[in-house]
Write an enzyme that holds these catalytic residues in place. Structure first.
Site, short mmCIF file in Angstrom:
data_model
loop_
_atom_site.label_atom_id
_atom_site.label_comp_id
_atom_site.label_asym_id
_atom_site.label_seq_id
_atom_site.Cartn_x
_atom_site.Cartn_y
_atom_site.Cartn_z
N LYS A 104 4.56 3.36 -12.92
CA LYS A 104 5.39 2.84 -11.83
C LYS A 104 5.72 1.37 -12.10
O LYS A 104 4.89 0.63 -12.62
CB LYS A 104 4.66 2.97 -10.49
CG LYS A 104 4.33 4.41 -10.12
CD LYS A 104 3.42 4.47 -8.91
CE LYS A 104 3.02 5.91 -8.61
NZ LYS A 104 2.05 6.01 -7.50
N GLY A 132 3.21 9.48 -5.96
CA GLY A 132 2.65 9.99 -4.71
C GLY A 132 1.30 9.36 -4.43
O GLY A 132 0.76 8.60 -5.25
N ALA A 136 -6.56 7.13 -8.86
CA ALA A 136 -7.12 7.81 -10.03
C ALA A 136 -8.46 8.47 -9.72
O ALA A 136 -8.68 9.64 -10.05
CB ALA A 136 -7.26 6.81 -11.18
N LYS A 187 6.37 0.24 -2.88
CA LYS A 187 5.14 0.34 -2.08
C LYS A 187 4.06 -0.61 -2.60
O LYS A 187 3.23 -1.10 -1.83
CB LYS A 187 4.64 1.79 -2.05
CG LYS A 187 4.34 2.42 -3.41
CD LYS A 187 2.90 2.25 -3.84
CE LYS A 187 2.67 2.81 -5.22
NZ LYS A 187 1.28 2.66 -5.68
N ASP A 240 2.71 7.59 -0.41
CA ASP A 240 2.13 6.56 -1.27
C ASP A 240 2.04 5.22 -0.54
O ASP A 240 1.11 4.44 -0.76
CB ASP A 240 2.98 6.41 -2.54
CG ASP A 240 2.14 6.03 -3.75
OD1 ASP A 240 0.91 5.84 -3.59
OD2 ASP A 240 2.69 5.93 -4.85
N SER A 250 -6.77 -0.17 -3.65
CA SER A 250 -5.51 -0.63 -4.19
C SER A 250 -5.65 -2.07 -4.65
O SER A 250 -5.98 -2.97 -3.87
CB SER A 250 -4.40 -0.53 -3.13
OG SER A 250 -3.28 -1.31 -3.51
N ASN A 252 -3.22 -3.97 -5.47
CA ASN A 252 -2.15 -4.74 -4.81
C ASN A 252 -2.60 -5.18 -3.42
O ASN A 252 -2.41 -6.33 -3.03
CB ASN A 252 -0.89 -3.88 -4.72
CG ASN A 252 -0.39 -3.45 -6.08
OD1 ASN A 252 0.07 -4.26 -6.87
ND2 ASN A 252 -0.50 -2.17 -6.38
N GLU A 278 0.25 -4.56 -10.42
CA GLU A 278 1.64 -4.17 -10.70
C GLU A 278 2.61 -4.74 -9.66
O GLU A 278 3.74 -5.12 -9.98
CB GLU A 278 1.77 -2.65 -10.75
CG GLU A 278 1.12 -2.00 -11.97
CD GLU A 278 1.90 -2.20 -13.26
OE1 GLU A 278 2.90 -2.94 -13.24
OE2 GLU A 278 1.50 -1.63 -14.29
#
Length: 335
Positions: A104, A132, A136, A187, A240, A250, A252, A278
């Site tokens: 992504k 989606g 992991a 997202k 997501d 996450s 982020n 990311e």
């Protein structure tokens, strides 16, 4: 099926766990010789996904040709920054291969989505993307998870279904490739803002307010790119978004939380040095892409000003009410 999987990080290994469950013939590729040797010896990436061991039948290599040869499907699951260089290495071996992208993001500098890089570099339309709500570590547990698969080529979608779908992985398909790419990228940026709210000690109602506004903003971005606005309601969209914007799993979200807590520059630099965020890199890319298209998405502008230009994260609280980026420097929100 014979599958070549590029990427031995957390998400690549998670996908490998699904492919192994489905009894496919898998060859995993890593460019890093040291990592290859560790995986061959321990069957585990101790840094990225320490509690999962790769099935003994999975072949692990650093040979591009071996990973491509005679494969029914190739899967790319590496960081966005390295997709172009991988495609350049792949180009001599690609013929009519079908390629599934699990990466992504948006390439910095060019503003290209990952599918555009792959299609241009490898001169193929046999490309699909998946996106989606799927951390992991969660994919390795065998519990239900849903993914959106997007492609213009029905056979590539079919091969993706044969590779991944089973009694705990559900796939929904669409032809809106760019829409899925946008949702999968944006997202991560919205998660930065959600994390900031956590760092600012905002309550659950305020966090829900952000996510509701974010859905509308994602629709506007999809519209600006002539995508299907219904994609926002897919696994790749709101699915997501909810996952990435509500969990400390996450990176982020965790980075946004750090920003909301107002750390010094050294703390921020250390986090970015040691963690792949990311959303941080996608933010710069989507900000420029939107500017080039003369599209204004205020939440993207505000996140950019806070993270890149060092504006006060508390502006986010005022923004949610007034939705006017950077104009409300006064009065200050209550602590």
């Amino acid at each position: 099926m014979k599958i070549g999987l590029f990427g031995t990080g957390a998400y690549g290994i998670a996908l490998c766990s699904i492919l192994s469950h489905n009894n496919h013939d898998i060859t995993m590729w890593t460019k890093i010789e040291k990592e290859k040797e560790e995986l061959l010896t321990t069957r585990c990436n101790k840094e990225k996904l320490p509690n999962y061991k790769i099935d003994a039948k999975v072949k692990i290599t650093s040979d591009i040709e071996e990973t491509v040869k005679d494969k029914d499907l190739l899967i790319i699951a590496i960081p966005a920054a390295f997709v172009t260089s991988l495609c350049e290495e792949l180009e001599p071996y690609i013929k009519d291969n079908h390629i599934l992208i699990a990466t992504k993001g948006i390439e910095q500098g060019t503003g290209l989505f990952i599918n555009e890089i792959v299609e241009q570099k490898l001169n193929t339309n046999n490309v699909a993307v998946i996106s989606g709500p799927s951390f992991a570590i969660d994919l390795t547990t065998g519990m239900p998870a849903g993914l959106t698969v997007a492609s213009k080529t029905p056979e590539t979608i079919l091969l993706t279904r044969q590779a991944l779908q089973n009694n705990y992985i559900k796939l929904r398909d669409t032809t809106d490739v760019i829409g899925v790419e946008i949702c999968g990228s944006i997202k991560n940026v919205i998660a930065l803002a959600a994390g900031m709210l956590e760092g600012l000690k905002a309550n659950e109602s305020t966090k829900a307010m952000l996510l509701t506004e974010a859905v509308h903003d994602m629709e506007n971005i999809l519209d600006a790119f002539d995508c299907d606005k219904r994609t926002v309601t897919s696994f790749a969209g709101i699915g997501d978004l909810l996952l990435t914007c509500t969990s400390t799993k996450s990176r982020n979200y965790s980075f946004g939380k750090l920003i909301g807590e107002k750390p010094n520059k050294e703390e921020i630099d250390n986090y970015l040095k040691n963690t792949t965020v990311e959303g941080f890199y996608t933010l710069e890319s989507i900000y420029q892409v939107l500017k080039n298209r003369k599209v204004t998405i205020p939440i993207i502008d505000l996140i950019y000003e806070i993270i890149v230009n060092g504006k006060d994260p508390k502006l986010l609280l005022l923004f949610l009410v007034y939705k006017s980026c950077l104009l409300y420097t006064s009065p200050s929100p209550r602590d």
